[in-house]
Design an enzyme around this catalytic site. Sequence first.
Site, PDB file in Angstrom:
ATOM      1  N   ASP A  98       0.849  -1.202   0.000  1.00 33.67           N
ATOM      2  CA  ASP A  98       0.000   0.000   0.000  1.00 33.67           C
ATOM      3  C   ASP A  98       0.879   1.245   0.000  1.00 33.67           C
ATOM      4  O   ASP A  98       0.601   2.218   0.697  1.00 33.67           O
ATOM      5  CB  ASP A  98      -0.937  -0.005   1.224  1.00 33.67           C
ATOM      6  CG  ASP A  98      -2.091   0.991   1.053  1.00 33.67           C
ATOM      7  OD1 ASP A  98      -2.725   1.346   2.065  1.00 33.67           O
ATOM      8  OD2 ASP A  98      -2.330   1.438  -0.095  1.00 33.67           O
ATOM      9  N   LYS A 128       2.122   4.632  -1.005  1.00 32.56           N
ATOM     10  CA  LYS A 128       1.548   5.821  -1.648  1.00 32.56           C
ATOM     11  C   LYS A 128       2.002   7.015  -0.835  1.00 32.56           C
ATOM     12  O   LYS A 128       2.427   6.851   0.322  1.00 32.56           O
ATOM     13  CB  LYS A 128       0.014   5.727  -1.686  1.00 32.56           C
ATOM     14  CG  LYS A 128      -0.638   5.462  -0.336  1.00 32.56           C
ATOM     15  CD  LYS A 128      -2.135   5.250  -0.470  1.00 32.56           C
ATOM     16  CE  LYS A 128      -2.774   4.933   0.871  1.00 32.56           C
ATOM     17  NZ  LYS A 128      -4.216   4.692   0.761  1.00 32.56           N
ATOM     18  N   ASN A 132       1.288   7.292   2.836  1.00 31.08           N
ATOM     19  CA  ASN A 132       1.936   6.345   3.755  1.00 31.08           C
ATOM     20  C   ASN A 132       3.440   6.562   3.843  1.00 31.08           C
ATOM     21  O   ASN A 132       4.179   5.691   4.289  1.00 31.08           O
ATOM     22  CB  ASN A 132       1.634   4.897   3.332  1.00 31.08           C
ATOM     23  CG  ASN A 132       0.227   4.493   3.720  1.00 31.08           C
ATOM     24  OD1 ASN A 132      -0.381   5.110   4.606  1.00 31.08           O
ATOM     25  ND2 ASN A 132      -0.315   3.499   3.051  1.00 31.08           N
ATOM     26  N   ASP A 184       2.080   2.426   8.076  1.00 30.66           N
ATOM     27  CA  ASP A 184       0.880   1.669   7.747  1.00 30.66           C
ATOM     28  C   ASP A 184       1.141   0.351   7.021  1.00 30.66           C
ATOM     29  O   ASP A 184       1.035   0.257   5.814  1.00 30.66           O
ATOM     30  CB  ASP A 184      -0.094   2.513   6.911  1.00 30.66           C
ATOM     31  CG  ASP A 184      -1.490   1.902   6.969  1.00 30.66           C
ATOM     32  OD1 ASP A 184      -2.460   2.596   6.661  1.00 30.66           O
ATOM     33  OD2 ASP A 184      -1.600   0.714   7.342  1.00 30.66           O
ATOM     34  N   THR A 207      -4.764   1.197  -3.230  1.00 32.96           N
ATOM     35  CA  THR A 207      -5.464   2.404  -3.682  1.00 32.96           C
ATOM     36  C   THR A 207      -5.327   2.497  -5.201  1.00 32.96           C
ATOM     37  O   THR A 207      -4.197   2.463  -5.703  1.00 32.96           O
ATOM     38  CB  THR A 207      -4.814   3.636  -3.013  1.00 32.96           C
ATOM     39  OG1 THR A 207      -4.742   3.379  -1.610  1.00 32.96           O
ATOM     40  CG2 THR A 207      -5.612   4.890  -3.277  1.00 32.96           C
TER      41      THR A 207
HETATM   42  N1  LIG Z   1      -2.254   4.580   8.659  1.00 40.52           N
HETATM   43  C1  LIG Z   1      -1.469   5.331   9.480  1.00 40.52           C
HETATM   44  C2  LIG Z   1      -1.572   6.722   9.457  1.00 40.52           C
HETATM   45  C3  LIG Z   1      -0.742   7.463  10.302  1.00 40.52           C
HETATM   46  C4  LIG Z   1       0.159   6.756  11.125  1.00 40.52           C
HETATM   47  N2  LIG Z   1       0.219   5.387  11.086  1.00 40.52           N
HETATM   48  N3  LIG Z   1      -0.594   4.702  10.277  1.00 40.52           N
HETATM   49  C5  LIG Z   1       1.038   7.478  12.030  1.00 40.52           C
HETATM   50  C6  LIG Z   1       2.074   6.805  12.686  1.00 40.52           C
HETATM   51  C7  LIG Z   1       2.933   7.513  13.527  1.00 40.52           C
HETATM   52  C8  LIG Z   1       2.759   8.873  13.717  1.00 40.52           C
HETATM   53  C9  LIG Z   1       1.719   9.564  13.074  1.00 40.52           C
HETATM   54  C10 LIG Z   1       0.838   8.861  12.215  1.00 40.52           C
HETATM   55  C11 LIG Z   1      -0.322   9.558  11.589  1.00 40.52           C
HETATM   56  C12 LIG Z   1      -0.753   8.959  10.314  1.00 40.52           C
END
Ligand SMILES: Nc1cc2c(nn1)-c1ccccc1CC2
Length: 293
Positions: free
Chosen positions: A138, A140, A143, A160, A179
């Site tokens: 995934d 993109k 991410n 992610d 996506t």
């Molecule tokens: N799908 C997502 C989306 C996010 C994050 N992790 N997975 C994230 C991880 C560490 C710090 C901040 C974030 C915010 C966005």
Amino acid sequence: ATFKLENVEDLYEIGEVLGSGHFGQVREVRERTTGQRWAGKFLKVRRGAGSWLGVERKNVEKEVEVLQSLQHPNIMALRDVFESKAEVVLIVELISGGELFDFIAEKESLSESEGIDFLKQILHGVSYMHSKNIGHFDLKPENIMLSARGEPLPDIKIIDFGMAHHFIQGEEYKSMGGTPQYIAPEVINYEPLGTATDMWSIGVITYILLSGLSPFQGNTDEETLRNIVDMIYEFDDHHFRRTSTMAKDFIQQLLVKDQIKRMTADESLLHPWIKPLTRTQVANRNHSSINMK
Ligand SMILES: Nc1cc2c(nn1)-c1ccccc1CC2
């Protein structure tokens, strides 16, 4: 796998929301004993077969298993996992620079040298992941996050791993996730996927980094998917007028329909657009140009 059953709030003070999406919510958290700042990824786990809300618990276990096997400066680190009756909380490293996507949006597009610096970090993380037979599936701009804002050259962090998969020798893996704009032809044709599937996405990301345009995006998802399987894309003259031939060659060697012919992460780190020239190569290059005069 069972995760810690303590109440996450006994150990961490919950702070502001950093991001939210299909997965749930990510909030800044502060470890009570040390004062250290982390991010908490709060995942709603599906209760019983019927519910659509939240994520499958087995997917969370898979994401945790993958993250536990990855330690790399360009990959989001996992520190701890808590579970309560309806929620799993991943404690991960705090990444506060926002999405690469927003960074490009503010600049419209990047210069080639900025693009190369970000891309090299992404390729180091992806090459490491692929060396462990793990595909992200995934990749993109959303991410790919920046470690911190305002630094001249922030580190990038791949986040992610909810779609990630660890390949067992010889086992076939198929999935229809991802996506539309970034997925490779083999995903659409429901053929077995491999680490090369990530490299297609990197081709799309590079195209966007340099132009601000998305190569296959149509007016609907169907149109986008058709453009991908029919390999319909071009380098729009206006947006690519200042882009080097080597940069376009790099993208063309990733947006290849046949997975086997696509550049691997290691090969892409050796591509002339990415691999820095040695001092003698630079000298020879300049020297030969003097001869031409
Ligand atoms: N799908 C997502 C989306 C996010 C994050 N992790 N997975 C994230 C991880 C560490 C710090 C901040 C974030 C915010 C966005």
